[in-house]
Motif scaffolding. Structure first.
Motif, short mmCIF file in Angstrom:
data_model
loop_
_atom_site.label_atom_id
_atom_site.label_comp_id
_atom_site.label_asym_id
_atom_site.label_seq_id
_atom_site.Cartn_x
_atom_site.Cartn_y
_atom_site.Cartn_z
N SER A 298 -20.12 -13.31 129.37
CA SER A 298 -21.44 -12.79 129.74
C SER A 298 -21.89 -11.69 128.78
O SER A 298 -23.06 -11.61 128.41
N MET A 299 -20.94 -10.85 128.35
CA MET A 299 -21.27 -9.77 127.42
C MET A 299 -21.75 -10.32 126.09
O MET A 299 -22.73 -9.84 125.51
N VAL A 300 -21.08 -11.37 125.60
CA VAL A 300 -21.48 -11.96 124.32
C VAL A 300 -22.88 -12.55 124.43
O VAL A 300 -23.72 -12.36 123.53
N VAL A 301 -23.16 -13.22 125.54
CA VAL A 301 -24.49 -13.79 125.76
C VAL A 301 -25.54 -12.68 125.79
O VAL A 301 -26.61 -12.79 125.16
N ASN A 302 -25.24 -11.59 126.49
CA ASN A 302 -26.18 -10.47 126.59
C ASN A 302 -26.45 -9.85 125.22
O ASN A 302 -27.61 -9.60 124.87
N ALA A 303 -25.40 -9.60 124.46
CA ALA A 303 -25.56 -8.95 123.16
C ALA A 303 -26.35 -9.83 122.20
O ALA A 303 -27.27 -9.35 121.51
N VAL A 304 -26.00 -11.12 122.14
CA VAL A 304 -26.70 -12.03 121.23
C VAL A 304 -28.18 -12.13 121.61
O VAL A 304 -29.07 -12.09 120.74
N ALA A 305 -28.45 -12.24 122.91
CA ALA A 305 -29.84 -12.38 123.36
C ALA A 305 -30.63 -11.10 123.12
O ALA A 305 -31.77 -11.14 122.63
N ALA A 306 -30.04 -9.94 123.45
CA ALA A 306 -30.77 -8.67 123.30
C ALA A 306 -31.07 -8.38 121.83
O ALA A 306 -32.21 -8.03 121.48
N LEU A 307 -30.07 -8.54 120.97
CA LEU A 307 -30.27 -8.24 119.55
C LEU A 307 -31.09 -9.33 118.86
O LEU A 307 -31.92 -9.05 118.00
N GLY A 308 -30.85 -10.58 119.25
CA GLY A 308 -31.55 -11.69 118.59
C GLY A 308 -33.01 -11.80 118.98
O GLY A 308 -33.85 -12.18 118.15
N LEU A 309 -33.32 -11.46 120.24
CA LEU A 309 -34.70 -11.59 120.71
C LEU A 309 -35.55 -10.35 120.45
O LEU A 309 -36.77 -10.41 120.55
N ALA A 310 -34.91 -9.22 120.14
CA ALA A 310 -35.67 -7.98 119.93
C ALA A 310 -36.74 -8.11 118.84
O ALA A 310 -37.87 -7.64 119.03
N PRO A 311 -36.45 -8.76 117.71
CA PRO A 311 -37.52 -8.89 116.70
C PRO A 311 -38.69 -9.75 117.19
O PRO A 311 -39.81 -9.61 116.69
#
Length: 512
Positions: A389-402
């Protein structure tokens, strides 16, 4: 625990949690009115989250998850439960004293880890100052969490559930005194945080004493029981750390967008109301109950308790989630838009509220599914699931921010919540029938979803009809009250007719 007593426990914790969350809204509305969403508010958010993050990491997220099942089983088998609780409290105290000293000495680095976007700005200096004042709160509130575990295991839920009310009472009183005295209320607010933690600890110690557990500090020693406790607690601590990393990633991303830390925090406070009242309340009652049933080899009773917990939780959570998605703007406007909080703040917070609303059922289901593992002293499986879940959260938060900007952390949190639920449900299959919802649960679930959809349509049409009153200074309060009452009447009225909810199941526990 008999069905009526189980439901009574849910309602006891839920009512006190509701009171705490309502007072929390009063607290947050006052803070926003006095401070707005500027640098002082953002510094307060980061500083207040810091001890709360470590509290969830050490006490509620790890220590209690391991402690409550072990303590409950000792009560069931007549082992020396009090001695075990005192050894656990002494060990926790020694760890917390060292942690508090280290944190206060390294506060600038901690603030940088939490919100590196603040570096070189006014928010950073304020957050360091506020963090050093507020951090001792973790010492008091973590020991209070252990005492809450003792009380919950003995079936005495009221005092433990009422303790968080003190935090909000103390903070609100401090702001009122600060406003009466004139000048800046920020020092009053920050200094009141450790005072509130001490008040909770004192109240719960006396409640535990009255329950027959007047715990005293001993010289810390690593007994075989504590070694076993650590064996179970360390994976839970790591799992709790993963959850806190999710929050950290979201806050780090938000810290690079102006006012986003404050917007996400305000939205978090709104969806935490149903999460606390329903999910946390049911989880608090379910864990010691399942632990005792497993110790007594009562699998049938365990499945019944697990299914009713899920049924009650979703019956209250799904309509709440629909409301957060359908009418976030009226809710945020009435609760928070006053003083220094503007219409632009309302629009931003409402967007985050709607996104969090999509994840609310997942956050609540986690509180129901995790006790199935914890009651068996299995904390490793939830840890593995939390890492994914942490990996999914980090990838989504950082990847979608731009692409999405500051709302990316909210969507990442929601997505990670559903990923965690899927893993918990799949992982529970080998645990037997006690970890499976029964036929009655599934029969009611589709009815709950149907009635919630109808209620959502009524809320949407009602918000359109009341659009003008909802924007008017004095009429917006009765207009929102009318909208909420209409949703409640439609949901429970139609739900009673088609069998989604049975009001009779709430009456007897409420009388108790």
């Amino acid at each position: 625990m008999k069905p009526i007593r189980l439901m009574s426990g849910f309602l006891t914790v839920g009512v006190w949690t509701m009171l705490s969350r309502v007072l929390g809204f009063v607290r947050d509305a006052m803070i926003l009115a006095y401070l707005g969403t500027g640098p002082v508010y953002e510094a307060y958010v980061v500083a207040f989250r810091l001890p709360n993050m470590f509290r969830r990491f050490f006490a509620e997220g790890a220590f209690n998850v391991a402690f409550v099942p072990m303590f409950s089983k000792r009560l069931e088998t007549s082992d020396d439960a009090r001695r075990f609780a005192e050894d656990a409290m002494s060990g926790l105290t020694s760890v917390l004293v060292v942690l508090t000293a280290l944190a206060m000495a390294t506060m600038p680095w901690l603030i940088y880890a939490l919100a590196s976007g603040f570096a070189g700005q006014e928010e950073f200096t304020l957050a360091v100052e506020f963090g050093r004042i507020s951090f001792p709160y973790i010492l008091f509130v973590s020991l209070a969490a252990l005492l809450s575990g003792v009380l919950n295991a003995t079936g005495r839920f009221a005092a433990a559930a009422a303790a968080p009310v003190l935090l909000n009472v103390v903070l609100v009183a401090a702001m009122i005194l600060g406003a009466w005295a004139g000048g800046d209320i920020a020092p009053w607010l920050i200094w009141s945080i450790p005072v509130a933690g001490l008040a909770q600890l004192v109240m719960l110690w006396f409640a535990a004493r009255n329950a027959g557990f007047p715990l005293a500090l001993r010289r810390p020693r690593l007994t075989p029981e504590l070694r076993n406790l650590l064996r179970v607690a360390v994976p839970a601590m790591l799992a709790g750390g993963v959850v806190q990393v999710n929050l950290l990633v979201g806050q780090q991303v938000a810290s690079y967008f102006d006012r986003a830390v404050g917007w996400l925090y305000a939205a978090d406070r709104l969806y935490q109301l149903p999460l606390g009242v329903v999910g946390i309340a049911v989880g608090v009652v379910l864990l010691p109950d399942l632990s005792r049933r497993l110790a007594a080899n009562d699998d049938i009773g365990g499945r019944y308790a697990f299914s009713r917990a899920g049924e009650v939780s979703l019956a209250l959570t799904i309509p709440s989630a629909v409301a957060l998605v359908v009418i976030p703007q009226p809710l945020v406007s009435v609760l928070f838009e006053r003083g220094q909080t503007t219409a632009a703040d309302t629009a931003a917070i409402s967007m985050a509220v709607a996104i969090y609303g999509l994840g609310l059922p997942a956050f609540v289901l986690q509180k129901i599914l995790q006790p199935v593992y914890f009651a068996r002293e299995d904390t490793r499986s939830p840890f593995r699931f939390a890492v994914v879940s942490m990996v999914v959260n980090a990838v989504a938060a950082l990847g979608l921010a731009p692409l999405m900007g500051w709302t990316a952390p909210a969507l990442a949190t929601t997505l990670a919540g559903w990923v965690m639920v899927v893993q918990l449900m799949r992982g529970a299959r080998p645990l037997g029938d006690v970890a499976r919802f029964d036929a009655r649960f599934w029969s009611r679930l589709w009815r709950i979803c149907l009635v919630s959809a109808v209620m959502g349509a009524v809320l949407w049409l009602g918000a359109l009809a009341l659009e003008e009153p909802l924007r008017t200074a004095y009429w917006r309060y009765p207009a929102l009250a009318l909208l909420v009452v209409a949703g409640i009447v439609v949901y429970f009225g139609l739900g009673q007719v088609i069998g989604a909810v049975k009001l009779s199941e709430f009456r007897r526990p409420l009388k108790g």
